[in-house]
Design a protein around this motif. Structure first.
Motif, PDB file in Angstrom:
ATOM      1  N   ALA A   7     -17.657  54.621  20.621  1.00  0.00           N
ATOM      2  CA  ALA A   7     -17.406  53.633  21.671  1.00  0.00           C
ATOM      3  C   ALA A   7     -16.440  52.553  21.183  1.00  0.00           C
ATOM      4  O   ALA A   7     -15.550  52.112  21.930  1.00  0.00           O
ATOM      5  CB  ALA A   7     -18.724  53.002  22.117  1.00  0.00           C
ATOM      6  N   LEU A   8     -16.576  52.139  19.936  1.00  0.00           N
ATOM      7  CA  LEU A   8     -15.651  51.147  19.365  1.00  0.00           C
ATOM      8  C   LEU A   8     -14.239  51.715  19.263  1.00  0.00           C
ATOM      9  O   LEU A   8     -13.260  51.028  19.563  1.00  0.00           O
ATOM     10  CB  LEU A   8     -16.143  50.701  17.989  1.00  0.00           C
ATOM     11  N   ASN A   9     -14.141  52.978  18.857  1.00  0.00           N
ATOM     12  CA  ASN A   9     -12.828  53.624  18.756  1.00  0.00           C
ATOM     13  C   ASN A   9     -12.152  53.722  20.113  1.00  0.00           C
ATOM     14  O   ASN A   9     -10.929  53.539  20.236  1.00  0.00           O
ATOM     15  CB  ASN A   9     -12.960  55.015  18.133  1.00  0.00           C
ATOM     16  N   ARG A  10     -12.943  54.023  21.151  1.00  0.00           N
ATOM     17  CA  ARG A  10     -12.363  54.115  22.506  1.00  0.00           C
ATOM     18  C   ARG A  10     -11.757  52.788  22.937  1.00  0.00           C
ATOM     19  O   ARG A  10     -10.784  52.765  23.700  1.00  0.00           O
ATOM     20  CB  ARG A  10     -13.432  54.553  23.513  1.00  0.00           C
ATOM     21  N   HIS A  19     -13.924  40.930  16.710  1.00  0.00           N
ATOM     22  CA  HIS A  19     -15.297  40.485  16.415  1.00  0.00           C
ATOM     23  C   HIS A  19     -16.273  41.143  17.387  1.00  0.00           C
ATOM     24  O   HIS A  19     -16.075  41.102  18.602  1.00  0.00           O
ATOM     25  CB  HIS A  19     -15.407  38.965  16.523  1.00  0.00           C
ATOM     26  N   LEU A  20     -17.311  41.731  16.830  1.00  0.00           N
ATOM     27  CA  LEU A  20     -18.312  42.444  17.616  1.00  0.00           C
ATOM     28  C   LEU A  20     -19.585  41.608  17.752  1.00  0.00           C
ATOM     29  O   LEU A  20     -20.075  41.062  16.766  1.00  0.00           O
ATOM     30  CB  LEU A  20     -18.647  43.783  16.952  1.00  0.00           C
ATOM     31  N   ILE A  21     -20.095  41.521  18.972  1.00  0.00           N
ATOM     32  CA  ILE A  21     -21.372  40.854  19.234  1.00  0.00           C
ATOM     33  C   ILE A  21     -22.285  41.875  19.905  1.00  0.00           C
ATOM     34  O   ILE A  21     -21.949  42.412  20.960  1.00  0.00           O
ATOM     35  CB  ILE A  21     -21.198  39.625  20.145  1.00  0.00           C
ATOM     36  N   CYS A  22     -23.433  42.150  19.288  1.00  0.00           N
ATOM     37  CA  CYS A  22     -24.392  43.109  19.845  1.00  0.00           C
ATOM     38  C   CYS A  22     -25.482  42.354  20.601  1.00  0.00           C
ATOM     39  O   CYS A  22     -25.908  41.276  20.184  1.00  0.00           O
ATOM     40  CB  CYS A  22     -25.010  43.940  18.730  1.00  0.00           C
ATOM     41  N   LEU A  23     -25.948  42.954  21.681  1.00  0.00           N
ATOM     42  CA  LEU A  23     -26.881  42.278  22.580  1.00  0.00           C
ATOM     43  C   LEU A  23     -28.341  42.666  22.357  1.00  0.00           C
ATOM     44  O   LEU A  23     -29.163  42.521  23.253  1.00  0.00           O
ATOM     45  CB  LEU A  23     -26.485  42.561  24.036  1.00  0.00           C
ATOM     46  N   SER A  98     -29.955  34.963  16.684  1.00  0.00           N
ATOM     47  CA  SER A  98     -30.265  34.107  17.830  1.00  0.00           C
ATOM     48  C   SER A  98     -30.798  34.924  18.996  1.00  0.00           C
ATOM     49  O   SER A  98     -30.623  36.144  19.065  1.00  0.00           O
ATOM     50  CB  SER A  98     -28.993  33.373  18.283  1.00  0.00           C
ATOM     51  N   LEU A  99     -31.425  34.232  19.941  1.00  0.00           N
ATOM     52  CA  LEU A  99     -31.847  34.863  21.189  1.00  0.00           C
ATOM     53  C   LEU A  99     -30.697  34.905  22.191  1.00  0.00           C
ATOM     54  O   LEU A  99     -30.680  35.760  23.077  1.00  0.00           O
ATOM     55  CB  LEU A  99     -33.018  34.097  21.812  1.00  0.00           C
ATOM     56  N   SER A 100     -29.775  33.960  22.056  1.00  0.00           N
ATOM     57  CA  SER A 100     -28.664  33.895  23.015  1.00  0.00           C
ATOM     58  C   SER A 100     -27.458  33.254  22.347  1.00  0.00           C
ATOM     59  O   SER A 100     -27.575  32.634  21.281  1.00  0.00           O
ATOM     60  CB  SER A 100     -29.061  33.096  24.263  1.00  0.00           C
ATOM     61  N   LEU A 101     -26.326  33.400  22.999  1.00  0.00           N
ATOM     62  CA  LEU A 101     -25.082  32.841  22.481  1.00  0.00           C
ATOM     63  C   LEU A 101     -24.239  32.385  23.662  1.00  0.00           C
ATOM     64  O   LEU A 101     -24.117  33.105  24.657  1.00  0.00           O
ATOM     65  CB  LEU A 101     -24.336  33.903  21.670  1.00  0.00           C
ATOM     66  N   LEU A 102     -23.679  31.199  23.546  1.00  0.00           N
ATOM     67  CA  LEU A 102     -22.789  30.673  24.582  1.00  0.00           C
ATOM     68  C   LEU A 102     -21.383  30.585  24.008  1.00  0.00           C
ATOM     69  O   LEU A 102     -21.137  29.878  23.032  1.00  0.00           O
ATOM     70  CB  LEU A 102     -23.278  29.291  25.030  1.00  0.00           C
ATOM     71  N   LEU A 103     -20.464  31.357  24.603  1.00  0.00           N
ATOM     72  CA  LEU A 103     -19.077  31.394  24.144  1.00  0.00           C
ATOM     73  C   LEU A 103     -18.166  30.614  25.070  1.00  0.00           C
ATOM     74  O   LEU A 103     -18.383  30.592  26.287  1.00  0.00           O
ATOM     75  CB  LEU A 103     -18.563  32.838  24.111  1.00  0.00           C
ATOM     76  N   GLU A 104     -17.147  30.011  24.504  1.00  0.00           N
ATOM     77  CA  GLU A 104     -16.036  29.485  25.297  1.00  0.00           C
ATOM     78  C   GLU A 104     -14.812  30.285  24.890  1.00  0.00           C
ATOM     79  O   GLU A 104     -14.366  30.235  23.752  1.00  0.00           O
ATOM     80  CB  GLU A 104     -15.848  27.987  25.040  1.00  0.00           C
ATOM     81  N   TYR A 105     -14.299  31.065  25.835  1.00  0.00           N
ATOM     82  CA  TYR A 105     -13.227  32.013  25.514  1.00  0.00           C
ATOM     83  C   TYR A 105     -12.279  32.106  26.699  1.00  0.00           C
ATOM     84  O   TYR A 105     -12.705  32.326  27.835  1.00  0.00           O
ATOM     85  CB  TYR A 105     -13.841  33.385  25.195  1.00  0.00           C
ATOM     86  N   THR A 185     -22.005  51.174  25.853  1.00  0.00           N
ATOM     87  CA  THR A 185     -20.843  50.506  26.435  1.00  0.00           C
ATOM     88  C   THR A 185     -20.393  49.371  25.526  1.00  0.00           C
ATOM     89  O   THR A 185     -21.208  48.551  25.088  1.00  0.00           O
ATOM     90  CB  THR A 185     -21.176  49.946  27.830  1.00  0.00           C
ATOM     91  N   VAL A 186     -19.108  49.347  25.233  1.00  0.00           N
ATOM     92  CA  VAL A 186     -18.498  48.233  24.502  1.00  0.00           C
ATOM     93  C   VAL A 186     -17.559  47.521  25.471  1.00  0.00           C
ATOM     94  O   VAL A 186     -16.723  48.152  26.120  1.00  0.00           O
ATOM     95  CB  VAL A 186     -17.709  48.733  23.273  1.00  0.00           C
ATOM     96  N   VAL A 187     -17.724  46.209  25.583  1.00  0.00           N
ATOM     97  CA  VAL A 187     -16.925  45.412  26.516  1.00  0.00           C
ATOM     98  C   VAL A 187     -15.877  44.620  25.738  1.00  0.00           C
ATOM     99  O   VAL A 187     -16.205  43.931  24.771  1.00  0.00           O
ATOM    100  CB  VAL A 187     -17.824  44.438  27.313  1.00  0.00           C
ATOM    101  N   ASN A 188     -14.624  44.736  26.163  1.00  0.00           N
ATOM    102  CA  ASN A 188     -13.565  43.867  25.657  1.00  0.00           C
ATOM    103  C   ASN A 188     -13.523  42.642  26.567  1.00  0.00           C
ATOM    104  O   ASN A 188     -13.224  42.751  27.756  1.00  0.00           O
ATOM    105  CB  ASN A 188     -12.223  44.619  25.687  1.00  0.00           C
ATOM    106  N   LEU A 189     -13.849  41.458  26.018  1.00  0.00           N
ATOM    107  CA  LEU A 189     -13.982  40.272  26.863  1.00  0.00           C
ATOM    108  C   LEU A 189     -12.694  39.921  27.605  1.00  0.00           C
ATOM    109  O   LEU A 189     -12.735  39.514  28.766  1.00  0.00           O
ATOM    110  CB  LEU A 189     -14.433  39.069  26.029  1.00  0.00           C
ATOM    111  N   SER A 190     -11.563  40.076  26.954  1.00  0.00           N
ATOM    112  CA  SER A 190     -10.283  39.780  27.619  1.00  0.00           C
ATOM    113  C   SER A 190     -10.093  40.661  28.845  1.00  0.00           C
ATOM    114  O   SER A 190      -9.715  40.191  29.925  1.00  0.00           O
ATOM    115  CB  SER A 190      -9.102  39.972  26.665  1.00  0.00           C
ATOM    116  N   ASN A 191     -10.378  41.959  28.679  1.00  0.00           N
ATOM    117  CA  ASN A 191     -10.232  42.889  29.801  1.00  0.00           C
ATOM    118  C   ASN A 191     -11.209  42.565  30.917  1.00  0.00           C
ATOM    119  O   ASN A 191     -10.864  42.629  32.104  1.00  0.00           O
ATOM    120  CB  ASN A 191     -10.453  44.327  29.334  1.00  0.00           C
ATOM    121  N   LEU A 192     -12.453  42.210  30.540  1.00  0.00           N
ATOM    122  CA  LEU A 192     -13.458  41.898  31.558  1.00  0.00           C
ATOM    123  C   LEU A 192     -13.070  40.655  32.346  1.00  0.00           C
ATOM    124  O   LEU A 192     -13.215  40.620  33.575  1.00  0.00           O
ATOM    125  CB  LEU A 192     -14.827  41.699  30.899  1.00  0.00           C
ATOM    126  N   ILE A 193     -12.554  39.647  31.673  1.00  0.00           N
ATOM    127  CA  ILE A 193     -12.102  38.435  32.366  1.00  0.00           C
ATOM    128  C   ILE A 193     -10.960  38.765  33.321  1.00  0.00           C
ATOM    129  O   ILE A 193     -10.936  38.309  34.469  1.00  0.00           O
ATOM    130  CB  ILE A 193     -11.680  37.362  31.345  1.00  0.00           C
TER     131      ILE A 193
END
Length: 201
Positions: A7-10, A19-23, A98-105, A185-193
């Motif tokens: 999935a990362l290779n795709r 940078h990878l963040i797992c949920l 952590s239980l959660s993470l808040l990003l500003e991106y 599923t691996v999400v690229n944040l830039s693409n999702l935005i």
């Protein structure tokens, strides 16, 4: 582990550059839980706790017999084949997660957690820790009802926990746990935005 690497290779993921963040729930998906955690540590990934990690910590660190029975019956039996010192070392790493993470991106505030209840405020957690653990590690109410009351303090949030054949939006929460149906599923944040902004046009 091979499923994650594929999935990362795709997505064109580059170790030590991206940078990878797992949920959460990175364990109990086969016999390679320890190897997967070690890989994530090696690439400096962040991993949030899921309910399976919670069960592991309650079982190994707190030595809770009820948690141990539940964990072992739900994918945790692999731990019987792991050296106890190694297992405790992994638990110590997880205790710092952590239980959660808040990003500003890219000008967006994005909340990340294993799961989320129908109503959540990212600026203010429940006063008792049990309420926070239940809400961010175990809750299935939002996903089952497909109804969101509020998700305050962010533009959108991303979660695992609830199995879905394809990633889906419920309000401004995005649910991506497709692993049960064959591949993670691996999400690229830039693409999702970009996708989210284009969908408004």
């Amino acid at each position: 582990m091979s499923g994650l690497l594929k999935a990362l290779n795709r997505k064109g993921f580059v170790e030590h550059v991206d940078h990878l963040i797992c949920l959460g729930d990175i364990i109990d998906r086969g016999s390679e839980s320890i190897q997967l955690i070690q890989y994530l540590l090696d690439i400096n990934a962040d991993f949030l706790l899921g309910n399976h990690e919670h069960l592991m910590l309650e079982s190994i660190i707190s030595q809770d017999e009820t948690a141990m029975r539940l964990w072992t019956a739900n994918g945790g039996a692999w731990h019987h084949d792991v050296d106890k010192t190694k297992l405790k070392s992994v638990c110590n790493h997880l205790l710092n997660s952590s239980l959660s993470l808040l990003l500003e991106y890219r000008g967006k505030k994005i909340g990340l957690s294993h799961t989320i209840p129908p109503s959540w405020n990212w600026s203010s957690s429940p006063e008792n820790s049990e309420g926070t653990v239940e809400s961010l590690l175990w809750s299935r109410e939002l996903f089952k009802s497909q109804k969101q009351s509020s998700n305050i303090g962010i533009n959108f949030s991303i979660h695992g926990h609830n199995s879905t054949q394809m990633p889906i939006w419920i309000g401004n929460t995005y649910h991506i746990d497709t692993n049960y149906y064959g591949r993670p599923t691996v999400v690229n944040l830039s693409n999702l935005i970009d996708e989210k902004e284009n969908s408004k046009v």
